[in-house]
Design a protein around this motif. Structure first.
Motif, short mmCIF file in Angstrom:
data_model
loop_
_atom_site.label_atom_id
_atom_site.label_comp_id
_atom_site.label_asym_id
_atom_site.label_seq_id
_atom_site.Cartn_x
_atom_site.Cartn_y
_atom_site.Cartn_z
N ALA A 88 0.82 -1.23 0.03
CA ALA A 88 -0.01 -0.05 -0.06
C ALA A 88 0.74 1.50 -0.01
O ALA A 88 2.15 1.04 0.40
CB ALA A 88 -0.83 -0.19 1.08
N PRO A 89 0.32 2.44 -0.32
CA PRO A 89 1.06 3.58 -0.32
C PRO A 89 1.69 3.58 1.03
O PRO A 89 0.96 3.63 2.05
CB PRO A 89 0.09 4.80 -0.64
CG PRO A 89 -1.01 4.08 -1.52
CD PRO A 89 -0.96 2.65 -1.00
N GLY A 90 3.00 4.30 1.07
CA GLY A 90 3.72 4.38 2.31
C GLY A 90 4.24 3.23 2.88
O GLY A 90 5.08 3.25 3.99
N HIS A 91 4.09 1.89 2.11
CA HIS A 91 5.04 0.77 2.66
C HIS A 91 6.40 0.95 2.55
O HIS A 91 6.79 1.26 1.59
CB HIS A 91 4.23 -0.48 2.08
CG HIS A 91 4.72 -1.67 2.63
ND1 HIS A 91 6.08 -2.21 2.69
CD2 HIS A 91 3.97 -2.82 3.28
CE1 HIS A 91 5.98 -3.37 3.07
NE2 HIS A 91 4.67 -3.52 3.77
N PRO A 92 7.09 0.55 3.74
CA PRO A 92 8.49 0.71 3.47
C PRO A 92 9.39 -0.12 2.26
O PRO A 92 10.66 0.35 1.94
CB PRO A 92 9.03 0.26 4.91
CG PRO A 92 8.38 -0.64 5.35
CD PRO A 92 6.54 0.09 5.01
N LEU A 93 8.78 -1.22 1.78
CA LEU A 93 9.14 -1.82 0.77
C LEU A 93 9.10 -1.37 -0.61
O LEU A 93 9.26 -2.30 -1.58
CB LEU A 93 8.94 -3.27 0.86
CG LEU A 93 9.51 -4.01 2.50
CD1 LEU A 93 9.00 -5.34 2.53
CD2 LEU A 93 10.90 -3.56 2.57
N ARG A 94 8.12 -0.54 -0.63
CA ARG A 94 7.66 -0.19 -2.15
C ARG A 94 8.98 0.32 -3.05
O ARG A 94 8.96 0.26 -4.31
CB ARG A 94 6.87 1.14 -2.15
CG ARG A 94 5.27 0.53 -1.68
CD ARG A 94 4.42 1.84 -1.56
NE ARG A 94 4.19 2.75 -2.67
CZ ARG A 94 2.96 2.37 -3.29
NH1 ARG A 94 2.15 1.49 -3.05
NH2 ARG A 94 2.77 3.23 -4.49
N GLY A 95 9.96 0.37 -2.52
CA GLY A 95 11.27 0.94 -3.22
C GLY A 95 11.79 -0.25 -4.15
O GLY A 95 12.32 0.09 -5.10
N GLU A 96 11.55 -1.61 -3.67
CA GLU A 96 11.85 -2.59 -4.47
C GLU A 96 11.03 -2.39 -5.85
O GLU A 96 11.99 -2.87 -7.00
CB GLU A 96 11.07 -3.77 -3.82
CG GLU A 96 11.78 -4.36 -2.42
CD GLU A 96 11.15 -5.39 -1.89
OE1 GLU A 96 11.41 -5.85 -0.58
OE2 GLU A 96 10.16 -6.13 -2.53
#
Length: 599
Positions: A88-96
């Motif tokens: 979801a937006p803001g999840h710390p792993l979205r950089g993947e």
């Protein structure tokens, strides 16, 4: 030899990373989907003739347009991929999804553009690249970093391409360029059966077909990537317009029609060994009988990247508490990035039973494995793999709502399932071997070669003092590791993301014993007769790496890498690196580097 017969059976629950049936599957004659596919192949055949008439300069300008189009959709690409994986937006792993999506494509385009421009001016892409000797009569080309900015952003990281024994430096320089040395020789129409786990893979495979082999491409996306198709179409519009690429969707029946189509000259698949076997030999009992009779169902060449069980070899040494914590997070990242749905996710940690710090490291590993951010195990059928692990290893430690298993095996425990099943889910095992120093390293290399399924990627973690003490023995051991990508003090995913090294199984896979696949991809310098790639990273991040200045080891100004699942700023830094690749904005890059130091 790696144990591969079990691989064909046990990788069923990989979720069929490429959804494809065998070429013999029936086609409903009135199904409009197949008419669309047939028309697309006919258009690509015309496009292949057009491609063969483009000059190298025209091809470079075409790929510049692709680069601009990728940049324009990068944010939507990363956002759509994140949501498709329940981030979801803001999840710390979205950089993947920034790094493994648009970033990977942009850096690959940059590498190919350098090679195209060199060839267009009459030079070899390998001209000016340092080469030297590697063990066993090999040469290696030091292909990363190739630019000063790479050395800054990824300080302390290097990449080498090792060529097959007997290839000379002169031959390597003279053959670099592959299909672009013969641009008028059309390779026809190629089929790419796209992976379902990492969003850049289908796009990178399309580029390689066009540039290494002069084949126009029909890309069938995996159903898990359907939400990305409109984005792919906009990003790749400069290739679609002139008839160099078509993108289609569908399940196994569409794939079966494509693999058996007479207009397809070549098939490339990223997926599971079972899917490869179904394509080449046919499904089920029919396929097994065809294999026994040596009657393949596929009558055209095929290349493949099929994953495997990746080792993480921990060479014993005197590690500080900070070293133990850092590399525990490192190993946890190797397993948990993308929720474990990676073909080179670390799966078997090989440690010394005689290492005095063994228990301290395993305690740190269990802590890091449990503390990593929670996320969905999203890939189809991954839950079945977790259930299989629970059944095989009832003593496993489970955390994150029973979505992560850590399996520590006693000396007399049966490691067969762990070492021959590519779980493609968060299952991490620990195997202990006796010895220290060179004795342990040689035993670990032999164990990985002989016991673990597959030949795609291996990881080795070793402190600078031990590395210096082993000297030439360490490089000899690396030469003995039969893997297509080897990462020393980094993860093999760094090789995947680095376009100037290569990606693929160790040579030797065949249709009957495919191991981790046949052939390579990425390969920005378009090198011929490649054996493997070796990437190296800093054992310690900044500021602790400062002690490596002037001593054996690797100095780095990079703190915790943004791809670590424990990086507090990984999402912002990964996005920032991608945006810098798009626009080259140095002030904004400076702000990103500040974020990196807060990881």
């Amino acid at each position: 030899m790696h144990r591969t017969k079990e691989s064909a059976v046990s990788s069923i629950a990989n979720g069929s990373r490429t959804e494809t049936a065998s070429p013999s599957s029936p086609r409903p004659s009135d199904d409009p989907r197949f008419t669309v596919v047939d028309d697309a192949i006919a258009e690509l055949a015309t496009g292949a003739r057009t491609w063969s008439r483009l000059t190298l300069g025209q091809r470079a300008r075409l790929f510049e347009r692709v680069r601009a189009a990728v940049g324009a959709v990068a944010e939507e690409w990363a956002d759509t991929a994140s949501l498709s994986k329940d981030l979801a937006p803001g999840h710390p792993l979205r950089g993947e999804e920034w790094l493994a999506g648009p970033y990977a494509v942009l850096v690959s385009l940059d590498a190919y553009l350098v090679s195209l421009r060199a060839l267009a001016s009459g030079r070899s892409p390998l001209e000016g690249v340092r080469t030297d000797a590697a063990p066993g009569g090999r040469i290696r080309a030091h292909t990363f970093p190739s630019r000063a900015i790479d050395g800054l952003l990824l300080s302390g990281y290097t990449g080498e391409v090792w060529l097959q024994p007997g290839v000379t430096a002169e031959e390597a320089v003279g053959s670099a360029g592959l299909g672009q040395r013969r641009p008028t020789a059309s390779g026809g129409v190629g089929l790419v059966l796209g992976a379902g786990n990492v969003t850049s893979i289908p796009v990178l495979d399309v580029f390689y077909e066009l540039l290494a082999h002069n084949r126009t491409v029909i890309l069938k996306v995996n159903p898990t990537q359907d939400a990305l198709v409109p984005i792919y179409e906009r990003a790749l519009a400069p290739l679609i317009g002139p008839g160099f690429l078509r993108i289609v969707r569908g399940a196994g029946d569409v794939g079966a029609h494509l693999t058996g189509h007479p207009g397809i000259a070549h098939v490339h698949i990223t997926g599971a060994a079972t899917t490869f076997d179904a394509i080449v030999w046919g499904p089920g009992e029919t396929g097994e009988q065809n294999r026994r009779d040596n009657r393949p169902a596929l009558h055209k060449p095929i290349t493949a990247e099929l994953g495997g069980v990746s080792p993480v070899i921990i060479v014993p040494g005197a590690w500080s508490d900070a070293d133990l914590r850092f590399h525990a997070e490192h190993v946890a990242t190797m397993r948990l990035q993308n929720s474990g749905h990676n073909c080179i996710a670390g799966q078997v940690v090989i440690v010394s039973a005689d290492w005095p710090q063994r228990e301290a490291f395993l305690t740190a590993l269990a802590t890091a494995y449990d503390a990593a951010p929670a996320r969905s195990v999203w890939y189809p059928k991954a839950d079945e793999k977790l259930q299989a692990a629970a059944s095989a290893y009832p003593s496993a430690i489970w955390n994150a709502d029973r979505t992560r298993a850590l399996v520590e095996l006693d000396a007399d425990a049966d490691a067969t399932a762990l070492e021959t099943t590519e779980y493609f889910a968060p299952v991490l095992g620990v195997v202990s071997l006796p010895g220290n120093g060179q004795e342990f390293l040689d035993a670990a290399v032999a164990h990985a070669n002989q016991k673990l399924t597959g030949t795609l990627g291996a990881n080795v973690l070793i402190d600078p003092t031990t590395l210096a003490a082993l000297g030439d023995g360490f490089e000899r051991a690396i030469a003995d590791l039969r893997y297509g990508a080897i990462a020393i003090n980094t993860w093999t995913a760094f090789a995947f993301l680095t376009p100037t090294v290569t990606w693929g199984a160790f040579p030797g896979g065949t249709a009957d014993d495919v191991q981790s696949g046949i052939g390579i991809v990425h390969n920005g310098y378009l090198l011929d007769r490649v054996e493997r790639s070796v990437v190296r990273g800093p054992f310690r991040p900044f500021p602790r790496s400062a002690g490596a200045i002037g001593r054996p080891g690797t100095f780095s100004v990079l703190p915790k890498p943004p791809w670590f699942v424990t990086s507090r700023t990984g999402a912002a830094v990964s996005e920032g690196f991608t945006r810098f690749k798009i626009d080259g904005n140095l002030p904004r890059l400076a702000a990103t580097l500040v974020q990196a130091f807060r990881a």
